[in-house]
Every structure is written in structure tokens, then in C-alpha cells.
Design an enzyme around this catalytic site. Structure first.
Site, PDB file in Angstrom:
ATOM      1  N   LYS A   3      56.098 109.740  46.966  1.00 11.41           N
ATOM      2  CA  LYS A   3      54.737 109.925  46.462  1.00 11.41           C
ATOM      3  C   LYS A   3      54.152 108.603  45.980  1.00 11.41           C
ATOM      4  O   LYS A   3      54.883 107.652  45.716  1.00 11.41           O
ATOM      5  CB  LYS A   3      54.684 111.008  45.383  1.00 11.41           C
ATOM      6  N   GLY A  38      49.306 120.877  57.862  1.00 12.95           N
ATOM      7  CA  GLY A  38      49.618 122.243  58.265  1.00 12.95           C
ATOM      8  C   GLY A  38      50.831 122.388  59.152  1.00 12.95           C
ATOM      9  O   GLY A  38      50.891 123.305  59.978  1.00 12.95           O
ATOM     10  N   CYS A  68      41.443 106.932  47.809  1.00 18.04           N
ATOM     11  CA  CYS A  68      41.339 106.964  46.352  1.00 18.04           C
ATOM     12  C   CYS A  68      40.168 106.091  45.908  1.00 18.04           C
ATOM     13  O   CYS A  68      39.690 105.252  46.662  1.00 18.04           O
ATOM     14  CB  CYS A  68      42.640 106.497  45.706  1.00 18.04           C
TER      15      CYS A  68
END
Length: 313
Positions: free
Chosen positions: A45, A254, A140
Site C-alpha cells: 500500500k 474487478g 492524489c
């Protein structure tokens, strides 16, 4: 036997399957929940230079077909990541698969300025194995450019990719924003300024409202949508980017079963990442790897890499 190995812009992967940033912690959290030997890489992450608290609670909401999250890129900062999280990953995963078989780590990075992106990349370049590639999150806020995101302005995107390219020799993967009119100029900006690969797609901006309270569910008001519901969008954008540039693509969005991963590869992805599905079925990435191998055997593909862009049309 099918050769599952792929090369993602200089990152050698023993299988075409990795994990998506933000859904797999810092790599060691899922030991015992899936077979790491079937992962071509693990994606940690996001980290920036300094520790970051993320957003206030509540930070996620389950919706039909997916999840809306606004974690806010919470993280320990790059120094703590290199000093503590990386060694813990090596030790913990190495105990299970052996030190020589620990999957390489793709590290997702972000920053509030071009200079910060470059500084984080430079620091990670000094970390050594298993840090093997950088994934730039360009969705971001750009603090120095009035609050818009790096990924929604090709000119600014070009500048930040060029700066990070100059700061590191690690393979550079740029994770693009999906909410743009046409992905081609953004993909081209990455290619022209030294990126080694693209990652598509990031989450889609979304909002959930509690109709009884007449208030947003998330403390941040809006968040990012992921899950099964975004998969067709991911397939389309991977296809468009593959046609626009020659860069290899890490496809995501997905992926819940092998069929989803194979769709992305046929659309143009070299490798795929499993994200939101991991929360409800941690073994998904390993099962996707097995499914890709079975598909290749069934359809006569000797190498998983032969699936990339292999649309029969």
C-alpha cells in the site's frame, strides 16, 4: 506445462498475478490465507516521505457490486516502511515459501508535490531486494498545483513521471486515473517521459448517501469505487491504452476469478492485480493464477504472455 512468467517493464514475474495496492497491506498480512508461490509480485500500500494518518472514520461503505473507500492513503512513511515493514515481509513470507521464493515487491508511492514523489522513489531505490519496482499513484491531490490531481493533466503528469524517472532505476509503473475523457494522452505522456509500464485502473470517484440521515456515509464525503462493478470499465481502458502506447500494462479492476483476469490480458494487459476480492476471499489471487494456467492449456497457449492483446478480432 504452461510458462506463466511475464516481464512487466523490467520486473520479472514468475506468474502474471500480483495484488493491488491498498488491499494487501504491506505484504505479510495474508500469510496462511493464500499460496504466495503463485504470486508474481506483491504490491504494498502507498507510502510517502512522512507518516500520514489518512481520513477520519467512517472510511468505507459496501455497495452493490463493490466497495467505496476513502482510507486516505494512511501510511507509516518511507523510512519506517524500509526499516520495519520490508524486513518483516521478507522474514514472514520467507518462512513459508523459502527466502529464495519471496515474491518481489512493487511499492506504491504518492506525494503532495513532484519533489516528494522523486524523493520517495530515490529512497526506495536504496532499499534493495525485495523492493523491485515502483508504482506511482497519480490520483492524489497535487498540493502545489491548486488541488487537482497529477493524473488529470497530461502536462503535470509528464513532469512528475520525468522527475521520478530521473530519481530511480527501478522499473517505473504509473497508475493512471480512470476518470478522464480519453486515456491515450495520459498513457502517451507516461511513455514519452520514461515510464516502464502502466497500471489501470485506479478506483472511480463515487459517493454514498444515508437517506435516513440525509448525510454522506463517508466522513470524507466521497471515495473511490472498486469491485466487480468497475470491471468492464477496466477492460475498456486497458484496451484503449494498449492501442495507444507500447508500454506493458498491469490490469486491475474487478478481478474476482480467472475469467476477469483473462479478459484484461486479452484486452492488452501483461499482468493483472487482484484487489477488492481479497477482502472477502483472500485466496483469490492464487486461484486466478491456476485459472490462467488452465485456460492456456485448454486453448493451446504455451505461455501466459501470449494472451496479451490476443483478441480474435
Amino acid at each position: 506445462m504452461v510458462d506463466l512468467s511475464v516481464n512487466l517493464g523490467g520486473l520479472a514475474m514468475r506468474t502474471p498475478v500480483t495484488t493491488a495496492s491498498g488491499t494487501f497491506g504491506y505484504g505479510s498480512e495474508y500469510v496462511g490465507a493464500l499460496d504466495y508461490a503463485k504470486l508474481g509480485a506483491v504490491t504494498a500500500k502507498g507510502v510517502r516521505m512522512e507518516p500520514w494518518p489518512g481520513n477520519a472514520m467512517p472510511r468505507h461503505s459496501e455497495v452493490f457490486g463493490g466497495l467505496v473507500n476513502a482510507i486516505g492513503l494512511q501510511g507509516p512513511g518511507v523510512e519506517a516502511f524500509v526499516a520495519h515493514y520490508v524486513p518483516h515481509y521478507v522474514d514472514t513470507v520467507g518462512e513459508v515459501v523459502g527466502a529464495a521464493n519471496v515474491p518481489p515487491m512493487i511499492v506504491n508511492i504518492w506525494g503532495g508535490s513532484i519533489e516528494e514523489y522523486a524523493a520517495v522513489a530515490a529512497r526506495l531505490s536504496e532499499a534493495g531486494a525485495p523492493v523491485a519496482a515502483i508504482e506511482m499513484n497519480v490520483s492524489c491531490p497535487n498540493v502545489k498545483a491548486g488541488g487537482h490531481t497529477f493524473g488529470q493533466d497530461p502536462k503535470v503528469l509528464s513532469e512528475v513521471v520525468k522527475a521520478v524517472r530521473a530519481a530511480t532505476k527501478l522499473p517505473l509503473i504509473v497508475k493512471l486515473a480512470p476518470n478522464v475523457p480519453d486515456i491515450a494522452p495520459y498513457a502517451k505522456a507516461c511513455e514519452d517521459n520514461g515510464a516502464d509500464a502502466l497500471a489501470l485502473i485506479n478506483t472511480i470517484p463515487a459517493m454514498v448517501i444515508d437517506i435516513e440521515k440525509r448525510r454522506p456515509v463517508l466522513a470524507n464525503r466521497t471515495g473511490g469505487l472498486s469491485g466487480r462493478c468497475v470491471h468492464p470499465v477496466a477492460v475498456k481502458l486497458v484496451h484503449d491504452a494498449h492501442r495507444a502506447v507500447k508500454l506493458p500494462i498491469l490490469g486491475m479492476g474487478g478481478v474476482y476469478e480467472a475469467k476477469d483476469a483473462i479478459e484484461l490480458m486479452l484486452a492488452g494487459a501483461t499482468a493483472v492485480a487482484v484487489g477488492t476480492a481479497t477482502f472477502t476471499a483472500p485466496e483469490t489471487a492464487a486461484k486466478v493464477c491456476d485459472g490462467i494456467a488452465a485456460y492456456c492449456e485448454r486453448h493451446g497457449f504455451a505461455r501466459a504472455s501470449d494472451l496479451t492483446g490476443a483478441l480474435d478480432a
